[in-house]
Write an enzyme that holds these catalytic residues in place. Structure first.
Site, PDB file in Angstrom:
ATOM      1  N   GLY A  45       0.840  -1.191   0.000  1.00 38.34           N
ATOM      2  CA  GLY A  45       0.000   0.000   0.000  1.00 38.34           C
ATOM      3  C   GLY A  45       0.875   1.240   0.000  1.00 38.34           C
ATOM      4  N   GLN A  50       3.001   9.894   1.440  1.00 36.32           N
ATOM      5  CA  GLN A  50       4.293   9.208   1.393  1.00 36.32           C
ATOM      6  C   GLN A  50       5.110   9.588   0.156  1.00 36.32           C
ATOM      7  OE1 GLN A  50       2.375   5.192   2.202  1.00 36.32           O
ATOM      8  NE2 GLN A  50       4.324   4.995   3.288  1.00 36.32           N
ATOM      9  N   CYS A  98       5.917  -0.352   7.121  1.00 38.92           N
ATOM     10  CA  CYS A  98       5.554   0.845   6.353  1.00 38.92           C
ATOM     11  C   CYS A  98       6.778   1.296   5.565  1.00 38.92           C
ATOM     12  CB  CYS A  98       5.113   1.943   7.320  1.00 38.92           C
ATOM     13  SG  CYS A  98       4.636   3.479   6.512  1.00 38.92           S
ATOM     14  N   LEU A  99       6.570   1.621   4.293  1.00 39.46           N
ATOM     15  CA  LEU A  99       7.701   2.059   3.468  1.00 39.46           C
ATOM     16  C   LEU A  99       8.337   3.338   4.014  1.00 39.46           C
ATOM     17  CD1 LEU A  99       6.266   1.353  -0.104  1.00 39.46           C
ATOM     18  CD2 LEU A  99       7.809  -0.077   1.254  1.00 39.46           C
ATOM     19  N   HIS A 140      -4.430   0.979   7.518  1.00 42.77           N
ATOM     20  CA  HIS A 140      -3.064   1.508   7.618  1.00 42.77           C
ATOM     21  C   HIS A 140      -2.890   2.716   6.683  1.00 42.77           C
ATOM     22  CE1 HIS A 140       1.468   1.015   7.884  1.00 42.77           C
ATOM     23  NE2 HIS A 140       1.324   1.780   6.824  1.00 42.77           N
ATOM     24  N   GLU A 141      -3.345   2.562   5.442  1.00 46.17           N
ATOM     25  CA  GLU A 141      -3.189   3.644   4.465  1.00 46.17           C
ATOM     26  C   GLU A 141      -4.092   4.828   4.806  1.00 46.17           C
ATOM     27  OE1 GLU A 141      -0.660   3.449   2.670  1.00 46.17           O
ATOM     28  OE2 GLU A 141      -0.343   1.326   3.069  1.00 46.17           O
ATOM     29  N   HIS A 144      -2.589   7.209   7.137  1.00 43.58           N
ATOM     30  CA  HIS A 144      -1.664   8.188   6.539  1.00 43.58           C
ATOM     31  C   HIS A 144      -2.408   9.457   6.114  1.00 43.58           C
ATOM     32  CE1 HIS A 144       2.170   6.120   6.440  1.00 43.58           C
ATOM     33  NE2 HIS A 144       1.654   5.041   5.865  1.00 43.58           N
TER      34      HIS A 144
HETATM   35 ZN    ZN Z   1       2.545   3.212   5.801  1.00 47.58          ZN
END
Ligand code: ZN
Length: 182
Positions: A45, A50, A98-99, A140-141, A144
């Site tokens: 995701g 991000q 998470c990236l 999760h997304e 953000h």
């Molecule tokens: Zn993330």
């Protein structure tokens, strides 16, 4: 085009995003770039903050989970202006990463299923109930877009343990296979 990813500590990850309209320029290209960036970094995701954009857009592909979580199979979606309408009382713990927070993987407790509304990349409206890894990655997304990173959902004790590593990420001391914004 592969875009650099914003790391933990960057102010945009604390900002609530704005919804977009149909007139948002080149949304399809942006979404294609977000998928490309996510796949290159082996993510499941990616949310617009991000890649340093404060808008309510995210991409998800849960297919990689299909062996253990069948509901993940074939779920590749671009999501615009999402809302979470209802959450289940039932929760489950699942290990997240998470990236933007490379190298950290921790169990997070979240509702097991959620009812959501969003627009796809053609601005068709969807309302559906998500379960399992679909519900998980969506939440999760979605976080953000609310200016929240998953480590902020961990207990104070766990965060205290991670403090050093989070600081290293903030100071760009962590090496990643993908490009991050300095
Ligand atoms: Zn993330």
């Amino acid at each position: 085009m592969i875009l650099p990813i914003v790391g933990y500590g960057h102010s945009i990850l604390r900002k609530k995003t704005e919804n977009i309209t149909k007139d948002y320029p080149d949304i399809k290209q942006l979404i294609a770039d977000m998928f490309e960036t996510m796949y290159k970094a082996s993510g499941v995701g990616l949310a617009a903050p991000q890649i340093n954009l404060p808008i309510s857009v995210l991409v998800i592909d849960t297919d990689v989970f299909k062996e253990s979580y069948p509901e993940g199979e074939g779920w590749r979606v671009a999501i615009i202006n999402p809302e979470i309408l209802e959450v289940s009382e039932e929760t489950w713990a699942f290990e997240e990463g998470c990236l933007s927070v490379p190298g950290i993987h921790e169990d997070v407790i979240r509702p097991s299923s959620i009812k959501v509304r969003y627009f796809d990349e053609d601005f068709n409206e969807h309302e559906e109930v998500l379960t399992g890894v679909r519900a998980r990655v969506f939440q999760h997304e979605y976080d953000h877009l609310q200016g929240k990173v998953f480590v902020e959902r961990l207990s104070n004790i766990k965060r205290a343990f991670l403090k050093r590593r989070l600081k290293d990420i903030e100071q760009n001391k962590i090496r990643t296979d993908y490009k991050m914004i300095k």
